[in-house]
Scaffold this motif. Structure first.
Motif, PDB file in Angstrom:
ATOM      1  N   PRO A 271      62.057  -9.492  23.428  1.00 55.34           N
ATOM      2  CA  PRO A 271      61.925  -8.827  22.130  1.00 55.34           C
ATOM      3  C   PRO A 271      61.139  -9.692  21.144  1.00 55.34           C
ATOM      4  CG  PRO A 271      64.172  -8.661  22.937  1.00 55.34           C
ATOM      5  CD  PRO A 271      63.469  -9.602  23.846  1.00 55.34           C
ATOM      6  N   LEU A 272      60.528  -9.020  20.192  1.00 53.80           N
ATOM      7  CA  LEU A 272      59.726  -9.639  19.132  1.00 53.80           C
ATOM      8  C   LEU A 272      58.373 -10.156  19.626  1.00 53.80           C
ATOM      9  CD1 LEU A 272      62.566 -11.634  17.311  1.00 53.80           C
ATOM     10  CD2 LEU A 272      61.734  -9.327  16.831  1.00 53.80           C
ATOM     11  N   ILE A 273      58.071  -9.980  20.923  1.00 55.11           N
ATOM     12  CA  ILE A 273      56.765 -10.337  21.468  1.00 55.11           C
ATOM     13  C   ILE A 273      55.854  -9.114  21.395  1.00 55.11           C
ATOM     14  CG2 ILE A 273      55.521 -11.189  23.499  1.00 55.11           C
ATOM     15  CD1 ILE A 273      57.353 -13.234  22.214  1.00 55.11           C
ATOM     16  N   LYS A 274      54.565  -9.373  21.188  1.00 56.79           N
ATOM     17  CA  LYS A 274      53.603  -8.269  21.118  1.00 56.79           C
ATOM     18  C   LYS A 274      53.583  -7.510  22.442  1.00 56.79           C
ATOM     19  CE  LYS A 274      50.356  -6.372  18.511  1.00 56.79           C
ATOM     20  NZ  LYS A 274      50.606  -5.852  17.152  1.00 56.79           N
ATOM     21  N   GLY A 275      53.752  -6.198  22.360  1.00 61.02           N
ATOM     22  CA  GLY A 275      53.789  -5.379  23.560  1.00 61.02           C
ATOM     23  C   GLY A 275      52.405  -5.070  24.111  1.00 61.02           C
ATOM     24  N   ALA A 276      52.404  -4.627  25.378  1.00 61.79           N
ATOM     25  CA  ALA A 276      51.129  -4.294  26.039  1.00 61.79           C
ATOM     26  C   ALA A 276      50.625  -2.924  25.624  1.00 61.79           C
ATOM     27  CB  ALA A 276      51.304  -4.336  27.551  1.00 61.79           C
ATOM     28  N   TYR A 277      51.489  -2.086  25.117  1.00 58.87           N
ATOM     29  CA  TYR A 277      51.115  -0.724  24.751  1.00 58.87           C
ATOM     30  C   TYR A 277      51.353  -0.529  23.251  1.00 58.87           C
ATOM     31  CZ  TYR A 277      52.782  -0.781  29.579  1.00 58.87           C
ATOM     32  OH  TYR A 277      53.052  -1.127  30.869  1.00 58.87           O
ATOM     33  N   VAL A 278      50.360  -0.088  22.554  1.00 56.55           N
ATOM     34  CA  VAL A 278      50.500   0.254  21.135  1.00 56.55           C
ATOM     35  C   VAL A 278      50.070   1.707  20.984  1.00 56.55           C
ATOM     36  CG1 VAL A 278      49.888  -0.334  18.771  1.00 56.55           C
ATOM     37  CG2 VAL A 278      49.960  -2.121  20.523  1.00 56.55           C
ATOM     38  N   PRO A 279      51.011   2.637  21.092  1.00 56.80           N
ATOM     39  CA  PRO A 279      50.650   4.059  21.049  1.00 56.80           C
ATOM     40  C   PRO A 279      50.222   4.484  19.649  1.00 56.80           C
ATOM     41  CG  PRO A 279      53.021   3.815  21.117  1.00 56.80           C
ATOM     42  CD  PRO A 279      52.453   2.442  21.291  1.00 56.80           C
ATOM     43  N   PRO A 280      49.414   5.514  19.548  1.00 57.37           N
ATOM     44  CA  PRO A 280      48.994   6.000  18.227  1.00 57.37           C
ATOM     45  C   PRO A 280      50.144   6.700  17.515  1.00 57.37           C
ATOM     46  CG  PRO A 280      48.191   7.455  19.955  1.00 57.37           C
ATOM     47  CD  PRO A 280      48.815   6.281  20.647  1.00 57.37           C
ATOM     48  N   LEU A 281      50.078   6.714  16.189  1.00 60.49           N
ATOM     49  CA  LEU A 281      51.114   7.385  15.396  1.00 60.49           C
ATOM     50  C   LEU A 281      50.986   8.898  15.453  1.00 60.49           C
ATOM     51  CD1 LEU A 281      51.085   5.056  12.253  1.00 60.49           C
ATOM     52  CD2 LEU A 281      52.902   5.231  13.973  1.00 60.49           C
ATOM     53  N   ASN A 282      49.771   9.367  15.763  1.00 58.63           N
ATOM     54  CA  ASN A 282      49.530  10.807  15.812  1.00 58.63           C
ATOM     55  C   ASN A 282      48.689  11.113  17.056  1.00 58.63           C
ATOM     56  OD1 ASN A 282      49.556  13.471  14.982  1.00 58.63           O
ATOM     57  ND2 ASN A 282      47.705  13.260  13.751  1.00 58.63           N
ATOM     58  N   PRO A 283      49.174  11.966  17.941  1.00 61.87           N
ATOM     59  CA  PRO A 283      50.402  12.773  17.859  1.00 61.87           C
ATOM     60  C   PRO A 283      51.649  11.928  18.122  1.00 61.87           C
ATOM     61  CG  PRO A 283      49.325  13.142  19.967  1.00 61.87           C
ATOM     62  CD  PRO A 283      48.406  12.260  19.179  1.00 61.87           C
ATOM     63  N   ARG A 284      52.783  12.474  17.763  1.00 63.31           N
ATOM     64  CA  ARG A 284      54.026  11.711  17.905  1.00 63.31           C
ATOM     65  C   ARG A 284      54.486  11.617  19.354  1.00 63.31           C
ATOM     66  NH1 ARG A 284      56.477  10.236  13.387  1.00 63.31           N
ATOM     67  NH2 ARG A 284      58.453   9.893  14.501  1.00 63.31           N
ATOM     68  N   HIS A 285      54.008  12.503  20.200  1.00 63.21           N
ATOM     69  CA  HIS A 285      54.335  12.463  21.636  1.00 63.21           C
ATOM     70  C   HIS A 285      53.023  12.548  22.406  1.00 63.21           C
ATOM     71  CE1 HIS A 285      58.332  13.553  20.162  1.00 63.21           C
ATOM     72  NE2 HIS A 285      57.790  14.622  19.590  1.00 63.21           N
ATOM     73  N   GLY A 286      52.908  11.792  23.475  1.00 58.58           N
ATOM     74  CA  GLY A 286      51.673  11.867  24.258  1.00 58.58           C
ATOM     75  C   GLY A 286      51.668  10.899  25.427  1.00 58.58           C
ATOM     76  N   THR A 287      50.500  10.798  26.072  1.00 63.34           N
ATOM     77  CA  THR A 287      50.312   9.888  27.196  1.00 63.34           C
ATOM     78  C   THR A 287      49.068   9.049  26.945  1.00 63.34           C
ATOM     79  OG1 THR A 287      48.981  11.530  28.401  1.00 63.34           O
ATOM     80  CG2 THR A 287      51.357  11.484  28.859  1.00 63.34           C
ATOM     81  N   GLY A 288      48.966   7.963  27.670  1.00 69.18           N
ATOM     82  CA  GLY A 288      47.804   7.096  27.520  1.00 69.18           C
ATOM     83  C   GLY A 288      47.669   6.166  28.708  1.00 69.18           C
ATOM     84  N   ASN A 289      46.641   5.333  28.672  1.00 65.52           N
ATOM     85  CA  ASN A 289      46.392   4.352  29.727  1.00 65.52           C
ATOM     86  C   ASN A 289      46.196   2.988  29.084  1.00 65.52           C
ATOM     87  OD1 ASN A 289      46.296   6.149  32.065  1.00 65.52           O
ATOM     88  ND2 ASN A 289      44.437   6.952  31.139  1.00 65.52           N
ATOM     89  N   ALA A 290      46.697   1.974  29.748  1.00 65.84           N
ATOM     90  CA  ALA A 290      46.529   0.595  29.281  1.00 65.84           C
ATOM     91  C   ALA A 290      46.139  -0.274  30.465  1.00 65.84           C
ATOM     92  CB  ALA A 290      47.814   0.086  28.645  1.00 65.84           C
ATOM     93  N   LYS A 291      45.250  -1.231  30.217  1.00 66.53           N
ATOM     94  CA  LYS A 291      44.793  -2.133  31.274  1.00 66.53           C
ATOM     95  C   LYS A 291      45.582  -3.424  31.208  1.00 66.53           C
ATOM     96  CE  LYS A 291      40.551  -3.448  33.614  1.00 66.53           C
ATOM     97  NZ  LYS A 291      39.075  -3.448  33.551  1.00 66.53           N
ATOM     98  N   ILE A 292      46.289  -3.735  32.298  1.00 69.25           N
ATOM     99  CA  ILE A 292      47.103  -4.945  32.377  1.00 69.25           C
ATOM    100  C   ILE A 292      46.787  -5.658  33.678  1.00 69.25           C
ATOM    101  CG2 ILE A 292      49.438  -5.889  32.439  1.00 69.25           C
ATOM    102  CD1 ILE A 292      50.368  -3.443  30.939  1.00 69.25           C
ATOM    103  N   ALA A 293      46.338  -6.903  33.544  1.00 70.35           N
ATOM    104  CA  ALA A 293      46.029  -7.725  34.729  1.00 70.35           C
ATOM    105  C   ALA A 293      45.083  -6.994  35.668  1.00 70.35           C
ATOM    106  CB  ALA A 293      47.308  -8.128  35.460  1.00 70.35           C
TER     107      ALA A 293
END
Length: 561
Positions: A233-255
């Motif tokens: 906790p309190l560490i910067k996360g790998a995913y920062v979803p947008p505020l709008n829309p409030r529900h959705g999907t996305g992709n993030a590149k990790i390693a």
């Protein structure tokens, strides 16, 4: 004479060697593969892509549904905890300030409702925690007036606050639910802290939680609740979803790998709940449904290749039989043509034989002592030269016949079309045309280049056409015209006659094997059938025009190469 002995007989029909059929089998395999396997592969790829997109979209929607369901449940959980704290401070029996014993009772009451509660504290108007119950007794009498959450709560209109995770005075991650009230003209606050670990255990107990890994971040992207193997906790996360829309999907590149995730923002706190698949490898190229599609497609391709191979082998075997039959028909046609030429050939050979007989008789008489003739060396040589000349003439006739009638392997070489025509007209058929009183008119295009073709087969076609023209005269005088023309990438050769012509009913059948317009015993009906097959095999075409009583024209077009 020794040269004549080399041409003793007629070779049996032959067909192309094994290399030709291996190449034919390979070409058939490639052609059938493009015809059957190619579309199958394209369809497999197309349906694989389409099905992958459908499944991927289904997975995204399922992931999104899990995120929304967990976020809604967590919203309800936090709302209930807020209600629990609110009910305490709004209780008419709530004492200000409450004693430690009462605070212990309040904490026990909250813990019975939810194990997530850690402690509880009451704050006086100065922001000092006047009463406390929980595992950190040192927090009692602690001044919170400068704490960020306390200052925000005093400014809020709705009189409650749910904080982000923070360490605070205790130095351990926790978050606070605080409710403010004005009681007896005093601003007081009742707050309870909750354990993030207990909340995560609660989330893991929800439906679908075993399929995903859940984490919670605030608006800045800092982890609020997360598994220990992911991060702290309190560490910067790998995913920062947008505020709008409030529900959705996305992709993030990790390693260096792309991860699909779904998110849903909570209503009770400024948090976003994020879920990813628990087993990301199963979502890869060789995971789950994809491996099944690949295996099924591979099985279909394997079966298709087997069918194509068997089909290619069958087509090749059929071609072998066709080649054998065609070779036999061509050879039979040549033999039939030679049979029809027998009378003319016999007459043509008889002439030099008569000359040989005459010269030999003269030599014999002059060498007879009874006649008292003295034969000089010069005269003897002259008679012998005449005999030798007649022998060579016979040799040339038999050579042309044997060279024509032998079945040779297909051999494409550069040939002068006019030379091939002259060999047939002036060599093989010259005497028959002269005896039949038939005039041959040649109209050669002198710009005609050499063509790449099989000379022996082309001569057979020409011989068949000219023989048919001779027969169509029915013993009457007439003419045969032969015309050549340069067409650029191809050449044309027309053979016309002034014979009886061909009826429209007969025209439909003239290229069928064994069909003939001649009387019984006058022809086999193989000539035009074989000629048609030869021209087709040389990548050419043969057309015919005829009018009864006026004659017939056969037009042959051949490629230069």
């Amino acid at each position: 004479m020794r040269e004549l002995e080399k041409d003793k007989g007629i070779a049996a029909p032959s067909i192309p060697d094994d290399r030709h059929y291996r190449e034919l089998r390979r070409k058939n395999l490639v052609r059938l593969s493009f015809t059957y396997i190619g579309p199958l592969i394209l369809l497999t790829i197309y349906f694989f892509i389409q099905y992958s997109e459908i499944v991927a979209e289904g997975q995204r929607q399922h992931l999104k549904a899990i995120a929304e369901n967990q976020a809604n449940t967590l919203d309800l959980f936090i709302s209930e905890r807020l209600v629990n704290v609110t009910n305490l401070i709004d209780d008419p029996k709530f004492v200000i300030p409450p004693s430690r014993e009462l605070m212990e009772q309040y904490l026990a009451r909250l813990e019975r409702i939810s194990e997530a509660f850690v402690d509880i504290g009451f704050f006086d108007p100065d922001g000092i925690q006047a009463s406390y119950a929980g595992p950190y007794p040192s927090l009692e009498k602690q001044n919170y007036s400068s704490e960020e959450w306390y200052k925000q709560l005093k400014e809020k209109v709705d009189n409650y606050i749910i904080t982000d995770i923070y360490l605070g005075f205790r130095g351990k991650p926790h978050f606070t639910i605080a409710v403010s009230r004005v009681i007896k003209d005093q601003y007081v606050v009742l707050r309870a802290t909750l354990d993030p670990g207990k909340i995560y255990e609660y989330i893991r107990s929800l439906e679908g939680a075993n399929e995903v890994i859940t984490s919670i971040v605030n608006e800045q992207g800092d982890y609020q609740i997360v598994t220990s193997h992911q991060d702290n906790p309190l560490i910067k996360g790998a995913y920062v979803p947008p505020l709008n829309p409030r529900h959705g999907t996305g992709n993030a590149k990790i390693a260096d790998s792309e991860i699909s995730y779904a998110y849903s923002w909570l209503w009770t706190a400024d948090w976003a709940l994020i879920v990813i698949w628990a087993d990301n490898e199963s979502q890869g190229f060789f995971g789950g449904y994809r491996i099944r599609i690949i295996l099924i497609s591979a099985l279909m391709l394997f079966v298709g290749i087997g069918i194509v191979y068997m089909r290619a082998k069958k087509v090749t075997d059929l071609n072998i039989e066709t080649e054998k039959t065609r070779a036999q028909l061509e050879h039979a046609s040549k033999l039939a043509t030679i049979g029809e030429l027998a009378a003319g050939i016999a007459h043509e050979i008889n002439n030099p034989l008569a000359a040989i007989n005459e010269e030999a008789g003269l030599l014999k008489d002059k060498l007879n002592p009874e006649f008292g003739k003295n034969l000089s060396t010069e005269e003897t040589i002259r008679h012998l030269n005449s005999i030798q000349e007649s022998v060579f003439r016979c040799r040339d006739i038999t050579r042309k016949l044997l060279g024509f009638v032998r079945k040779q392997d297909i051999e494409l070489k550069k040939h002068n079309l006019h030379t091939l025509i002259d060999n047939v007209i002036d060599g093989i058929l010259g005497n028959e045309l002269m005896v039949s009183n038939i005039e041959v008119k040649k109209d050669y295009d002198q710009s005609l280049p050499d063509i790449s073709t099989d000379g022996n087969q082309l001569q057979q076609v020409l011989l068949n056409l000219v023989k048919n023209s001779i027969d169509s005269m029915e013993g009457k005088p007439g003419s045969i015209s032969i015309e050549t023309k340069n067409l650029g990438n191809s050449v044309s050769m027309k053979v016309g006659d002034t014979g009886k012509g061909i009826s429209s009913a007969q025209m439909e059948k003239i290229f069928l094997p064994f069909f003939t317009t001649k009387e019984v015993g006058k022809g086999t009906g193989l000539g035009l059938s074989v000629s048609y097959g030869i021209i087709k095999s040389l990548r050419g075409k043969i057309d015919v025009e005829s009018e009864v009583g006026k004659g017939t024209i056969f037009a042959i077009t051949l490629p230069l190469n």
